[in-house]
Design a protein around this motif. Structure first.
Motif, PDB file in Angstrom:
ATOM      1  N   LEU A  88     -14.192  31.409  49.743  1.00 46.02           N
ATOM      2  CA  LEU A  88     -14.204  32.592  50.590  1.00 46.02           C
ATOM      3  C   LEU A  88     -13.171  32.433  51.692  1.00 46.02           C
ATOM      4  O   LEU A  88     -13.164  31.432  52.410  1.00 46.02           O
ATOM      5  N   PHE A  89     -12.275  33.413  51.807  1.00 50.92           N
ATOM      6  CA  PHE A  89     -11.276  33.433  52.873  1.00 50.92           C
ATOM      7  C   PHE A  89     -11.736  34.425  53.940  1.00 50.92           C
ATOM      8  O   PHE A  89     -11.904  35.614  53.654  1.00 50.92           O
ATOM      9  N   LEU A  90     -11.925  33.945  55.165  1.00 49.65           N
ATOM     10  CA  LEU A  90     -12.388  34.786  56.265  1.00 49.65           C
ATOM     11  C   LEU A  90     -11.368  34.732  57.395  1.00 49.65           C
ATOM     12  O   LEU A  90     -11.189  33.688  58.027  1.00 49.65           O
ATOM     13  N   ASP A  91     -10.692  35.840  57.638  1.00 47.89           N
ATOM     14  CA  ASP A  91      -9.640  35.912  58.645  1.00 47.89           C
ATOM     15  C   ASP A  91     -10.173  36.680  59.857  1.00 47.89           C
ATOM     16  O   ASP A  91     -10.352  37.895  59.801  1.00 47.89           O
ATOM     17  N   GLU A  92     -10.455  35.968  60.944  1.00 53.63           N
ATOM     18  CA  GLU A  92     -11.017  36.554  62.157  1.00 53.63           C
ATOM     19  C   GLU A  92     -12.241  37.423  61.829  1.00 53.63           C
ATOM     20  O   GLU A  92     -12.299  38.609  62.175  1.00 53.63           O
ATOM     21  N   PRO A  93     -13.262  36.862  61.171  1.00 55.46           N
ATOM     22  CA  PRO A  93     -14.337  37.691  60.636  1.00 55.46           C
ATOM     23  C   PRO A  93     -15.243  38.330  61.673  1.00 55.46           C
ATOM     24  O   PRO A  93     -15.861  39.362  61.384  1.00 55.46           O
ATOM     25  N   THR A  94     -15.353  37.761  62.880  1.00 61.78           N
ATOM     26  CA  THR A  94     -16.341  38.281  63.824  1.00 61.78           C
ATOM     27  C   THR A  94     -15.731  39.116  64.946  1.00 61.78           C
ATOM     28  O   THR A  94     -16.420  39.454  65.908  1.00 61.78           O
ATOM     29  N   VAL A  95     -14.453  39.469  64.816  1.00 61.51           N
ATOM     30  CA  VAL A  95     -13.826  40.331  65.818  1.00 61.51           C
ATOM     31  C   VAL A  95     -14.562  41.670  65.852  1.00 61.51           C
ATOM     32  O   VAL A  95     -14.820  42.283  64.818  1.00 61.51           O
ATOM     33  N   GLY A  96     -14.909  42.122  67.044  1.00 61.46           N
ATOM     34  CA  GLY A  96     -15.583  43.410  67.192  1.00 61.46           C
ATOM     35  C   GLY A  96     -17.086  43.358  67.049  1.00 61.46           C
ATOM     36  O   GLY A  96     -17.753  44.383  67.191  1.00 61.46           O
TER      37      GLY A  96
END
Length: 305
Positions: free
Chosen positions: A154-162
């Motif tokens: 799983l690739f998560l790029d800045e997942p929790t922004v916002g």
């Protein structure tokens, strides 16, 4: 277990240039099964380029990129991954449940819709049009879409922004659950407390190179300082002259001290001020290590080396 078969993604001497700009300069990176790897670095460090190479979105100008030992553009490799990028263009009129069913249909063994929704915390949004959701809710839906295919990586790029604090913590719990299942995760984030809380291994990049990698504790060791906070009447200028004190600053009634010999400094402070109160002692965190590793003069020294 065979170490070679345990590797799910790899960059070997990866080089990527955009005209005269070298975005990646011989990057080596390995991700193993069941590992959560945080890739950190300032803007322009090469994080996004590294991820794009592993996803097969771009090709290296030198070196190799591999997914499960295959070319990242091969469909057999892509079916084994899930991706959540910083931004996503999704049909705003489709309901969340419809989006999940659509994306799940692309995979040979997807999770049940209810399971994906529960993991991402979007069970109460399934009947809502995607375009009517808040930014944080849309990010949770994007996370559900990334995991619905039961990915091995799983690739998560800045997942929790916002996201608000509660949603962020729920997403952290979901990431931990996925890793416990054996899923590998590559996380890029500007929230260093997120990497500190989740990552088994951290890679710090700067100017297209890997500056260092290791566990959170290993990176903390780059900053052998402890922070002391307390309420005291002692003079900051006097404390700053004590042995092993790096800095001493007053902020209102509180004193902030950085030291490489916390026990000695604390003992001396308590002897000098018996009314000292509200004492807090904290070792250097990942944020301190990141700041030290990515200082401009450190980057220049590494380039010269």
């Amino acid at each position: 277990m065979n170490p070679a078969s345990d590797v799910v993604a790899r960059l070997s001497g990866a080089v990527k240039r955009y005209g005269s700009l070298t975005a990646l300069d011989g990057v080596d990176l390995v991700l193993r099964r069941g590992e959560l790897l945080a890739v950190l670095g300032p803007n322009g460090a090469g994080k996004s380029t590294s991820i794009s190479l592993l996803l097969g979105l771009i090709r290296p100008d030198g070196g190799r990129a591999e997914l499960f030992g295959m070319d990242p553009q091969q469909i057999d490799a892509r079916r084994r991954i899930g991706v959540m990028l910083q931004s996503a263009m999704l049909p705003v009129t489709l309901r969340v449940g419809e989006l999940l069913r659509l994306v799940s249909s692309y995979y040979p063994d997807p999770r049940p819709l209810e399971e994906s929704a529960a993991l991402a915390g979007v069970g109460d949004l399934l009947l809502r049009p995607y375009g009517k959701l808040s930014g944080g809710q849309q990010r949770r839906v994007q996370f559900a879409l990334a995991l619905c295919g039961r990915p091995e990586l799983l690739f998560l790029d800045e997942p929790t922004v916002g996201m608000d604090i509660d949603s962020r913590r729920k997403l952290w719990a979901a990431m931990r659950a996925l890793v416990a299942e054996g899923c590998s995760v590559v996380l890029t984030t500007h929230y260093l407390e997120e990497a500190e809380a989740l990552a088994q291994r951290v890679v710090v990049m700067g100017k297209g190179r890997v500056l260092t990698e290791g566990s959170v504790d290993a990176l903390r060791s780059h900053v052998p300082l402890t922070r002391i906070r307390c309420v005291t009447d002692l003079d900051a200028g006097l404390i700053a002259q004590w042995p092993n004190v790096a800095t001493a600053e007053r902020e209102g009634s509180r004193m902030h001290i950085s030291t490489s010999a916390a026990e000695n400094v604390l003992r001396r402070m308590l002897e000098a001020d018996t009314s000292l109160s509200e004492l807090e002692v904290q070792r250097a965190g990942l944020a301190d290590a990141f700041t030290e590793l990515t200082r401009e003069d450190n980057l220049i020294e590494q380039e010269a080396a």
